[in-house]
Scaffold this motif. Structure first.
Motif, PDB file in Angstrom:
ATOM      1  N   PHE A   1      -7.466  -0.418  -0.911  1.00 49.49           N
ATOM      2  CA  PHE A   1      -6.606  -0.722   0.228  1.00 49.49           C
ATOM      3  C   PHE A   1      -6.902   0.238   1.382  1.00 49.49           C
ATOM      4  O   PHE A   1      -7.227   1.402   1.176  1.00 49.49           O
ATOM      5  N   LYS A   2      -6.771  -0.258   2.600  1.00 52.13           N
ATOM      6  CA  LYS A   2      -7.110   0.509   3.792  1.00 52.13           C
ATOM      7  C   LYS A   2      -6.087   1.619   4.055  1.00 52.13           C
ATOM      8  O   LYS A   2      -4.927   1.514   3.662  1.00 52.13           O
ATOM      9  N   GLY A   3      -6.541   2.676   4.730  1.00 55.68           N
ATOM     10  CA  GLY A   3      -5.727   3.863   4.942  1.00 55.68           C
ATOM     11  C   GLY A   3      -4.788   3.747   6.128  1.00 55.68           C
ATOM     12  O   GLY A   3      -5.213   3.473   7.254  1.00 55.68           O
ATOM     13  N   MET A   4      -3.495   4.009   5.882  1.00 51.78           N
ATOM     14  CA  MET A   4      -2.473   3.936   6.927  1.00 51.78           C
ATOM     15  C   MET A   4      -2.715   4.924   8.056  1.00 51.78           C
ATOM     16  O   MET A   4      -2.379   4.667   9.219  1.00 51.78           O
ATOM     17  N   VAL A   5      -3.297   6.067   7.766  1.00 48.28           N
ATOM     18  CA  VAL A   5      -3.478   7.121   8.769  1.00 48.28           C
ATOM     19  C   VAL A   5      -4.480   6.735   9.858  1.00 48.28           C
ATOM     20  O   VAL A   5      -4.469   7.300  10.951  1.00 48.28           O
ATOM     21  N   ASP A   6      -5.324   5.770   9.573  1.00 46.31           N
ATOM     22  CA  ASP A   6      -6.373   5.401  10.526  1.00 46.31           C
ATOM     23  C   ASP A   6      -5.830   4.543  11.671  1.00 46.31           C
ATOM     24  O   ASP A   6      -4.943   3.709  11.446  1.00 46.31           O
ATOM     25  N   THR A   7      -6.385   4.727  12.823  1.00 44.74           N
ATOM     26  CA  THR A   7      -6.086   4.036  14.086  1.00 44.74           C
ATOM     27  C   THR A   7      -4.798   4.559  14.721  1.00 44.74           C
ATOM     28  O   THR A   7      -3.860   4.976  14.035  1.00 44.74           O
ATOM     29  N   ARG A   8      -4.765   4.502  16.044  1.00 46.69           N
ATOM     30  CA  ARG A   8      -3.607   5.010  16.776  1.00 46.69           C
ATOM     31  C   ARG A   8      -2.388   4.108  16.618  1.00 46.69           C
ATOM     32  O   ARG A   8      -1.260   4.578  16.429  1.00 46.69           O
ATOM     33  N   HIS A   9      -2.591   2.784  16.671  1.00 51.81           N
ATOM     34  CA  HIS A   9      -1.449   1.873  16.737  1.00 51.81           C
ATOM     35  C   HIS A   9      -1.363   0.879  15.574  1.00 51.81           C
ATOM     36  O   HIS A   9      -0.266   0.442  15.230  1.00 51.81           O
ATOM     37  N   GLU A  10      -2.487   0.502  14.983  1.00 55.40           N
ATOM     38  CA  GLU A  10      -2.463  -0.537  13.956  1.00 55.40           C
ATOM     39  C   GLU A  10      -1.985   0.007  12.614  1.00 55.40           C
ATOM     40  O   GLU A  10      -2.449   1.056  12.163  1.00 55.40           O
ATOM     41  N   ASN A  11      -1.108  -0.723  11.976  1.00 56.32           N
ATOM     42  CA  ASN A  11      -0.600  -0.335  10.668  1.00 56.32           C
ATOM     43  C   ASN A  11      -1.425  -1.012   9.584  1.00 56.32           C
ATOM     44  O   ASN A  11      -2.266  -1.875   9.863  1.00 56.32           O
ATOM     45  N   THR A  12      -1.184  -0.639   8.331  1.00 64.31           N
ATOM     46  CA  THR A  12      -1.787  -1.332   7.201  1.00 64.31           C
ATOM     47  C   THR A  12      -0.975  -1.055   5.946  1.00 64.31           C
ATOM     48  O   THR A  12      -0.688   0.104   5.619  1.00 64.31           O
ATOM     49  N   PHE A  13      -0.568  -2.114   5.264  1.00 63.70           N
ATOM     50  CA  PHE A  13       0.138  -2.053   3.981  1.00 63.70           C
ATOM     51  C   PHE A  13       0.120  -3.452   3.398  1.00 63.70           C
ATOM     52  O   PHE A  13      -0.446  -4.372   4.010  1.00 63.70           O
ATOM     53  N   ALA A  14       0.685  -3.644   2.226  1.00 65.61           N
ATOM     54  CA  ALA A  14       0.569  -4.947   1.570  1.00 65.61           C
ATOM     55  C   ALA A  14       1.752  -5.222   0.660  1.00 65.61           C
ATOM     56  O   ALA A  14       2.444  -4.297   0.206  1.00 65.61           O
ATOM     57  N   ILE A  15       1.968  -6.504   0.403  1.00 65.94           N
ATOM     58  CA  ILE A  15       2.875  -6.958  -0.653  1.00 65.94           C
ATOM     59  C   ILE A  15       2.036  -7.764  -1.647  1.00 65.94           C
ATOM     60  O   ILE A  15       1.275  -8.658  -1.254  1.00 65.94           O
ATOM     61  N   VAL A  16       2.159  -7.411  -2.914  1.00 63.89           N
ATOM     62  CA  VAL A  16       1.379  -8.045  -3.974  1.00 63.89           C
ATOM     63  C   VAL A  16       2.296  -8.889  -4.841  1.00 63.89           C
ATOM     64  O   VAL A  16       3.379  -8.429  -5.242  1.00 63.89           O
ATOM     65  N   GLU A  17       1.868 -10.109  -5.112  1.00 66.83           N
ATOM     66  CA  GLU A  17       2.585 -10.995  -6.025  1.00 66.83           C
ATOM     67  C   GLU A  17       1.688 -11.309  -7.215  1.00 66.83           C
ATOM     68  O   GLU A  17       0.527 -11.689  -7.038  1.00 66.83           O
ATOM     69  N   ILE A  18       2.230 -11.146  -8.406  1.00 63.63           N
ATOM     70  CA  ILE A  18       1.499 -11.482  -9.626  1.00 63.63           C
ATOM     71  C   ILE A  18       2.047 -12.782 -10.190  1.00 63.63           C
ATOM     72  O   ILE A  18       3.254 -12.913 -10.438  1.00 63.63           O
ATOM     73  N   PHE A  19       1.150 -13.742 -10.354  1.00 64.84           N
ATOM     74  CA  PHE A  19       1.472 -15.039 -10.942  1.00 64.84           C
ATOM     75  C   PHE A  19       0.808 -15.123 -12.316  1.00 64.84           C
ATOM     76  O   PHE A  19       0.078 -14.225 -12.729  1.00 64.84           O
ATOM     77  N   GLU A  20       1.057 -16.205 -13.021  1.00 67.91           N
ATOM     78  CA  GLU A  20       0.430 -16.403 -14.330  1.00 67.91           C
ATOM     79  C   GLU A  20      -1.090 -16.436 -14.222  1.00 67.91           C
ATOM     80  O   GLU A  20      -1.794 -15.930 -15.096  1.00 67.91           O
TER      81      GLU A  20
END
Length: 283
Positions: A244-263
């Protein structure tokens, strides 16, 4: 009959906030102080939905013990269970604090596992044997120097002081977690700070033995990590390895995720710079 349209569980992912109250490093595109606002934005998104937990994949801080006191209150605004693992920058503290980092993050230990339903999560400490995570005189220091030196002699792309490896004790523990999951009919997802695949300068020193162990078990379904702020993805024997990409990078752009596990699949919903992906689960 299982409802393939309904997720079994959902969780949030944050990688490398690397917070510190210091000036940006424009050459590296890192904006350390800005991670407080970015994390608050991620928490707002996480709090607006139902999640089983939120995992941060290491490097909560960039440096200095006091930095934990600034960023952890942001995590405390989460209404979900917050989980952590250890990154290399989390050990960029005064020597007297090296043994206290996992406790400061509320972790049960430097590595651990937990289960939700029939899914088991193994949380690794990739800094276990490294040149920075243990105090002077710890036998792991000599082992780390030996391992790093051997890789440097080989000209390995990941032969860097800011990577690490598993102790033999942790490797045996991980093998035991997989054996028990196999016996209990559980699926296993592994969280770590350092990548192990695809080959990259940021990968763990002992990547190959970890890959060989994990892919030797049908119950192993994937590996999620941070550390390489550019992100990455690969597959070994039908199992995904996602950086996963690093939150600290870039002045304004964010990065995070939501993961869903299915069968039958793992769905990653990326926010900001993070990519969205559908990862089939190997039966």
């Amino acid at each position: 009959m299982s409802d393939l349209s309904a997720p079994i569980l959902r969780f949030g992912i944050v990688a490398d906030p690397q917070y510190a109250d210091i000036a940006p490093n424009a050459a590296l595109n890192r904006y350390y102080a800005g991670s407080l606002a970015k994390l608050a934005e991620a928490v707002s998104v996480f709090n607006a939905t139902e999640l089983d937990f939120v995992m941060t994949l290491g490097d909560v801080i960039d440096r200095d013990w006091a930095s934990f006191g600034d960023i952890l209150p942001v995590y405390e605004t989460l209404r979900h269970k917050r989980l952590f693992l250890l990154g290399n920058h989390d050990f960029a503290v005064a020597p007297q604090h090296l043994g206290e980092v996992s406790a400061r993050l509320g972790m049960p230990g430097r590595y651990y596992d937990f289960a939700i339903g029939n899914w088991r999560f193994a949380v690794l400490d990739g800094s276990d044997v490294s040149v920075f995570s243990t105090p002077s005189g710890d036998p792991r220091n000599a082992l780390a120097t030996e391992r790093l030196g051997a890789l440097q002699d080989e000209g390995a792309i990941n032969a860097h002081t800011w990577n690490g490896s598993l102790s033999d004790a942790q490797f045996a523990w991980l093998s035991g977690v997989l054996e028990k999951a196999k016996a209990d009919g559980e699926a296993v997802l592994v969280f770590g700070h350092y990548p192990v695949f695809p080959p990259n300068a940021h990968n763990m020193w002992d990547s190959q033995r970890i890959i060989d162990l994990l892919t030797g078990f049908a119950c192993f379904k994937g590996y999620f990590c941070g550390h390489n702020h550019d992100g990455n993805v690969g597959e070994v024997d039908g199992r995904p390895f996602v950086t996963f990409k690093g939150m600290v990078d870039t002045r304004h752009e964010n990065t995070f995720a939501i993961v869903e596990i299915f069968e039958d699949r793992i769905a990653i919903e990326g926010f900001g710079r993070e990519d969205s992906r559908i990862l089939p689960i190997r039966a």
